[in-house]
Structure formats: C-alpha cells, structure tokens
Write a protein that holds these residues in place. Structure first.
Motif, PDB file in Angstrom:
ATOM      1  N   PHE A   1       0.526   6.195  -7.100  1.00 19.65           N
ATOM      2  CA  PHE A   1      -0.783   6.771  -7.405  1.00 19.65           C
ATOM      3  C   PHE A   1      -0.713   8.295  -7.351  1.00 19.65           C
ATOM      4  CE2 PHE A   1      -4.895   8.494  -6.132  1.00 19.65           C
ATOM      5  CZ  PHE A   1      -5.763   7.894  -7.027  1.00 19.65           C
ATOM      6  N   ARG A   2      -0.017   8.815  -6.336  1.00 21.92           N
ATOM      7  CA  ARG A   2       0.078  10.271  -6.188  1.00 21.92           C
ATOM      8  C   ARG A   2       0.853  10.889  -7.345  1.00 21.92           C
ATOM      9  NH1 ARG A   2       3.137  11.134  -1.855  1.00 21.92           N
ATOM     10  NH2 ARG A   2       2.953  13.360  -2.206  1.00 21.92           N
TER      11      ARG A   2
ATOM     12  N   PRO B   1       0.794  -1.237   0.000  1.00 18.33           N
ATOM     13  CA  PRO B   1       0.000   0.000   0.000  1.00 18.33           C
ATOM     14  C   PRO B   1       0.825   1.284   0.000  1.00 18.33           C
ATOM     15  CG  PRO B   1      -0.945  -1.580   1.520  1.00 18.33           C
ATOM     16  CD  PRO B   1       0.368  -2.164   1.056  1.00 18.33           C
ATOM     17  N   PRO B   2       1.927   1.393   0.744  1.00 14.81           N
ATOM     18  CA  PRO B   2       2.665   2.658   0.687  1.00 14.81           C
ATOM     19  C   PRO B   2       3.211   2.950  -0.714  1.00 14.81           C
ATOM     20  CG  PRO B   2       3.372   1.359   2.571  1.00 14.81           C
ATOM     21  CD  PRO B   2       2.514   0.468   1.726  1.00 14.81           C
TER      22      PRO B   2
ATOM     23  N   ASP C   1       0.408   3.887  -3.006  1.00 19.48           N
ATOM     24  CA  ASP C   1      -0.002   5.264  -2.735  1.00 19.48           C
ATOM     25  C   ASP C   1       0.985   6.269  -3.351  1.00 19.48           C
ATOM     26  OD1 ASP C   1      -1.766   7.157  -1.162  1.00 19.48           O
ATOM     27  OD2 ASP C   1       0.215   7.707  -0.418  1.00 19.48           O
ATOM     28  N   ARG C   2       2.273   5.981  -3.220  1.00 19.02           N
ATOM     29  CA  ARG C   2       3.301   6.888  -3.750  1.00 19.02           C
ATOM     30  C   ARG C   2       3.153   7.027  -5.271  1.00 19.02           C
ATOM     31  NH1 ARG C   2       8.872   7.330  -5.438  1.00 19.02           N
ATOM     32  NH2 ARG C   2       9.039   5.131  -5.995  1.00 19.02           N
TER      33      ARG C   2
END
Ligand code: COA
Length: 273
Positions: free
Chosen positions: A86-87, A79-80, A83-84
């Motif tokens: 995705f951002r 997930p981290p 998320d990175r």
C-alpha cells in the motif's frame, strides 16, 4: 511474486516511455507492478538521456486499477505485506509523480479505472484516446476511491464531476475526460501516440532545470501561504541560477537582447546532453 517485467521502459529522443505491462490483466496494478514502477521511476529520475516521462499501458488498456485479486484479496490476511505494498503503491502515484523533477505525461490509451486515476492525476499532463473508457468503478464493487484516489479527485476535478462519477461508477470516454479537465485533450486512438510524442519533444527542448523549477513553483505554492510562496520563489530563482550557471540571464535573455530569437514566440533550445 513470480511475475516480472510488469513495467517496461524505453528511451527514444530524450523521451522515456514507461509502460504498464500486464495486458492480459488489462494492466491492473499488482504488487510486483507497484514495486517495479517505483524502481523504474527512481532510475529514470537520474537518467540523463530521459528529459520527459510518458506513462502508458501495453495493449488496449491503460490500467484497470489496483489488482483486486492480488492486492485486496490475497494480502487480506497479511497486514504487514498489505501495508508495505500500500505504501509503495501510494508513494509512486502521489508523492513521487507529483514532485518528480522531470515533466510527466499520462497517455491514456484505453481502459482506465479506479486506482489508475491517481496515475493520471499525479502526472503533470494527460491525454486520452477518444475511444478510451474511464470510470471510478469502486462503488460498483461496494467500495470507494481509497488510497490516494480520493485526494487525486479532489485535486483535479470539480466537486460535481468527482462525486457524480464516484457515486455512480458510470463510465465516460476520452472526450468527456477532456471536457471535465481530467485530461488536457483527447485524440483518436490512431493519433494519440503521435500527438503525445510531439508534445513531449516540444517540452524536452526546454531547459530541464527551468522545467523542474516550473513544476516546483506550481506544486509547492498550492500548499503554501502567499508569503511563504513568495519566499520560496525567491529561493527557487537562486537555485535555478546556480544550477544553470545563470544561463537564463546570459543566454535566455542575452540572446533575445542580441535579436537572436523572440521568447514570446518560441523557446531557447535546451543544451544538448
Ligand atoms: N484486478 C485484477 N484482475 C483484473 C482487473 C483488476 N482490476 N481487471 C481485469 N482483470 C483481469 C480479469 O480478472 C481477467 O483475468 P483472467 O483472464 O485471468 O480471468 C483479465 O484481467 C481480463 O479481464 P476481463 O474482465 O475478462 O476483460 P474485459 O476486457 O472483458 O473487461 C475490464 C476489462 C477492465 C472492464 C474488467 O476486467 C473490469 O471491470 N475490471 C475491474 C476494473 C476495476 O474495477 N478497477 C478498479 C480497481 S481499483
């Protein structure tokens, strides 16, 4: 991430061509590509020799959307990192392109699916090959236009067109993309580059500060009340005068008043870099 050169940049006659470069994967956007694209756009922002940015794809595709394997499957249990990426992926296609200080043009040379719609929408202008195949394929793999794609559709398309293509996943060609206003125009693939580069040259001949103000005036007023937009426009005019050392008045209007050109029929030449 062992890939590299997933994005290439070349600059010719003041036009930067940024190419998504994974032709064997139909230029699907891998995590590395997102990072390299963000980096390329950051560098071009300050590159004086580049006045207009054209985004296109290597080979016969524009972009097959997100890399479904590397992004959605391989990062599922991280997930981290998901998320990175995705951002970064969302940032460059929506905020960075939308508020980019230089004019941007999407040149859709072939396949354009899913997440690639956000690139096209993020650019100021877009042109497609008549032969290109475009589609919101997410529904076909039991998903939906996520990330910044739904907002991109809502920004650009009429509700009936956006929901029709998002709910059916049907493909359409460049002519249809022009018809629904997703791109400005469609040209035969053989002419696409020539047409886009001619337009890019035309825009590159305009004053760069005036172009940035033109973009800001349009983009930000969409988000403001009428009162705020008027106030913003007044401040923007002062900023433009300061950046240009008032040359819009002294040269732009001054040369017209001296009979040197007619702004209604053509542009004052941008200063050479
Ligand atoms: N993500 C990951 N890999 C992709 C991809 C994507 N979005 N699109 C294409 N590829 C890969 C394929 O897996 C294949 O890899 P391989 O050679 O290692 O097997 C390679 O690119 C070529 O794809 P292929 O399907 O054989 O090419 P094609 O020319 O017959 O079809 C497409 C091209 C684009 C129509 C088809 O690949 C496709 O439907 N891709 C998915 C498009 C999509 O739904 N995108 C939305 C994502 S948000």
């Amino acid at each position: 991430m062992s890939e590299s050169n997933t994005v290439t940049v070349s600059i010719e006659n003041a036009i930067a061509t940024v190419t998504l470069n994974r032709p064997a994967k139909r230029n699907a956007m891998s995590p590395t590509l997102h990072i390299e694209m963000a980096d390329a756009l950051e560098k071009l922002r300050y590159e004086k020799s580049a006045r207009v940015v054209v985004i296109t794809g290597a080979g016969e595709s524009f972009c097959a959307g997100m890399d479904l394997k590397q992004f959605f499957v391989e990062l599922k249990d991280n997930p981290p990192e998901f998320d990175r990426i995705f951002r970064v992926a969302t940032e460059w296609r929506s905020r960075t392109l939308r508020y980019y200080p230089k004019p941007t043009i999407a040149m859709v040379n072939g396949y354009c699916f899913g997440g690639a719609f956000a690139i096209v929408e993020g650019c100021d202008l877009a042109f497609a090959a008549k032969e290109a195949t475009l589609g919101l394929s997410e529904i076909n793999f039991k998903h939906y236009p996520g990330g910044s794609v739904s907002k991109a559709l809502a920004n650009l398309l009429r509700p009936r067109d956006a929901l029709f293509y998002a709910m059916t996943g049907r493909t359409f060609n460049g002519d249809r993309a022009a018809e629904i206003g997703f791109v400005n125009a469609a040209y035969p693939l053989a002419d696409l580059k020539k047409e886009v580069m001619a337009l890019a040259q035309e825009i590159a001949s305009k004053d760069p500060d005036a172009l940035a103000a033109t973009k800001d005036g349009y983009r930000f007023s969409l988000e403001m009340s009428a009162e705020a937009a008027l106030n913003f426009a007044a401040a923007k005019s002062d900023q433009l005068s300061m950046r240009q050392k008032d040359s819009w008045r002294s040269e732009g209007i001054g040369d017209f008043l001296e009979g040197k050109y007619r702004p209604g029929l053509g542009g004052h030449k941008a200063p050479a870099e």
